[in-house]
Design a protein around this motif. Structure first.
Motif, PDB file in Angstrom:
ATOM      1  N   ILE A  75     -23.583 -53.113 -12.240  1.00 48.11           N
ATOM      2  CA  ILE A  75     -23.667 -51.986 -11.268  1.00 48.11           C
ATOM      3  C   ILE A  75     -22.000 -51.278 -11.372  1.00 48.11           C
ATOM      4  CG2 ILE A  75     -23.347 -51.437  -8.820  1.00 48.11           C
ATOM      5  CD1 ILE A  75     -25.638 -53.702  -8.402  1.00 48.11           C
ATOM      6  N   ILE A  96     -21.545 -48.215 -13.739  1.00 47.20           N
ATOM      7  CA  ILE A  96     -22.505 -46.959 -13.707  1.00 47.20           C
ATOM      8  C   ILE A  96     -21.318 -46.020 -13.115  1.00 47.20           C
ATOM      9  CG2 ILE A  96     -23.946 -45.718 -12.028  1.00 47.20           C
ATOM     10  CD1 ILE A  96     -25.585 -48.545 -11.878  1.00 47.20           C
ATOM     11  N   GLU A  97     -21.338 -44.901 -13.724  1.00 46.35           N
ATOM     12  CA  GLU A  97     -20.587 -43.633 -13.215  1.00 46.35           C
ATOM     13  C   GLU A  97     -20.586 -43.261 -11.931  1.00 46.35           C
ATOM     14  OE1 GLU A  97     -21.002 -40.454 -15.926  1.00 46.35           O
ATOM     15  OE2 GLU A  97     -20.565 -41.452 -17.701  1.00 46.35           O
ATOM     16  N   GLN A 132     -22.280 -40.083 -10.474  1.00 45.58           N
ATOM     17  CA  GLN A 132     -23.646 -39.836 -10.059  1.00 45.58           C
ATOM     18  C   GLN A 132     -24.205 -40.310  -8.716  1.00 45.58           C
ATOM     19  OE1 GLN A 132     -26.180 -41.851 -12.729  1.00 45.58           O
ATOM     20  NE2 GLN A 132     -24.552 -42.252 -14.195  1.00 45.58           N
ATOM     21  N   TYR A 133     -23.228 -41.161  -8.014  1.00 48.11           N
ATOM     22  CA  TYR A 133     -23.235 -41.354  -6.643  1.00 48.11           C
ATOM     23  C   TYR A 133     -22.858 -39.972  -5.648  1.00 48.11           C
ATOM     24  CZ  TYR A 133     -24.505 -46.277  -8.006  1.00 48.11           C
ATOM     25  OH  TYR A 133     -24.863 -47.212  -8.282  1.00 48.11           O
ATOM     26  N   ILE A 167     -30.360 -44.399  -8.755  1.00 48.08           N
ATOM     27  CA  ILE A 167     -29.159 -44.396  -9.554  1.00 48.08           C
ATOM     28  C   ILE A 167     -29.026 -45.827  -9.993  1.00 48.08           C
ATOM     29  CG2 ILE A 167     -26.770 -43.885  -9.695  1.00 48.08           C
ATOM     30  CD1 ILE A 167     -27.311 -41.696  -8.063  1.00 48.08           C
ATOM     31  N   THR A 168     -28.707 -46.788  -9.156  1.00 45.68           N
ATOM     32  CA  THR A 168     -28.311 -48.201  -9.338  1.00 45.68           C
ATOM     33  C   THR A 168     -29.257 -48.837 -10.185  1.00 45.68           C
ATOM     34  OG1 THR A 168     -27.147 -48.159  -7.117  1.00 45.68           O
ATOM     35  CG2 THR A 168     -27.444 -50.408  -8.380  1.00 45.68           C
ATOM     36  N   GLY A 205     -29.830 -47.743 -13.558  1.00 47.89           N
ATOM     37  CA  GLY A 205     -28.486 -47.996 -14.465  1.00 47.89           C
ATOM     38  C   GLY A 205     -28.328 -49.482 -14.804  1.00 47.89           C
TER      39      GLY A 205
END
Length: 288
Positions: free
Chosen positions: A172, A175-176, A179-180, A197-198, A201
């Motif tokens: 986690i 992850i960029e 994106q969030y 997203i999560t 990812g």
């Protein structure tokens, strides 16, 4: 950089590949005094004996059931724990919880078994004291075939869930964050960010861990069960690893126990290949 690989390669060669010569025992009527070179060759006789053994059928069934229970009940838990910890914003509280839940991983099964044997003891154990306080009958968890598998699965989860969650927490973290931020601007809440997203990812990590777990399908936790079970629960608790130990060292039937171990390894290898192939098709479909 390649020179740094040499110690690891030497370790693998000495302790992983060289001992594989010993699998020839599975095709012999091995005698410890004659050695491998002097023992009689019997071909596939040990495997024929294995397939015709009613005791092995029970052991194989126990192994599959316990492993499937662990996969179905325990594999998703570290993922959920990682997702929930990722939502905690107070770093001190997050790190404290993370430390507490993965500390049991560093305890040996001998210690954990002793702990739960005392907690679940029918004579003065904490759980049975609570059941008695509720007016319920005391239960011999480790002496009852109806409860032993549940105890095995629960203790395995208590020990390893926190440690396994670290892998998904690390995934986690990769992850960029943009994106969030973009999802938040578009009005997505925490639940939708987690779902869209999560989870996508960390999907490759989930698949990889699942493949590795499938490869150990016939490894139901030999060390764990060996320290917890007894002859009373052989019917539901005896697995391939403990069976090999009992037959190989207890009855000194080295050829038969080696055949059982080789069967276990071959099936595990085939399961890894199958799991890898299936995951590639699954990921390919999910992408498109």
């Amino acid at each position: 950089m390649y020179v740094l690989l040499i110690p690891g390669l030497i370790f693998l060669l000495l302790f992983k590949y060289t001992p594989m010569y010993g699998i020839v025992i599975a095709f012999q009527d091995f005698n410890i005094f004659d050695g491998i070179a002097g023992s009689k060759w019997v071909g596939l006789e040990q495997f024929r004996k294995l397939m015709q053994s009613e005791e092995f059928v029970q052991v194989f069934t126990n192994t599959l059931l316990i492993s499937v229970y662990k996969i179905v009940l325990l594999f998703p838990v570290p993922i959920v724990v990682a997702l929930l910890l990722n939502e905690i914003r107070r770093m001190f509280f997050k790190r404290t919880v993370q430390t507490i839940i993965y500390l049991p991983h560093f305890l040996s099964w001998v210690i954990i078994s002793g702990l739960f044997i005392n907690i679940l003891s029918p004579s003065g154990g904490l759980v049975n004291q609570f059941l008695a306080w509720l007016g319920m009958k005391e239960i011999s968890f480790l002496l009852d075939n109806d409860y032993f598998r549940s105890v095995v699965v629960f203790t395995a989860g208590w020990k390893e869930v926190g440690w396994n969650a670290i892998i998904f927490i690390a995934a986690i973290a990769g992850i960029e964050q943009e994106q969030y931020e973009a999802a938040s601007i578009d009005g997505a809440g925490r639940i939708k960010q987690m779902w869209y997203i999560t989870l996508p990812g960390i999907l490759p990590t989930i698949v990889l861990m699942f493949i590795l777990r499938i490869g150990h399908l016939l490894d139901a936790g030999t060390e764990q069960i060996l320290t917890m079970y007894n002859p009373v629960v052989y019917q539901t608790g005896d697995v391939i690893g403990t069976y090999v130990y009992r037959v190989g060292l207890g009855k000194m039937d080295y050829s038969f126990s080696t055949a059982v171990g080789l069967f276990n390894s071959v099936v595990g290898f085939l399961l890894i290949v199958f799991g890898n192939t299936f995951s590639k098709k699954l990921l390919h479909r999910s992408i498109w």
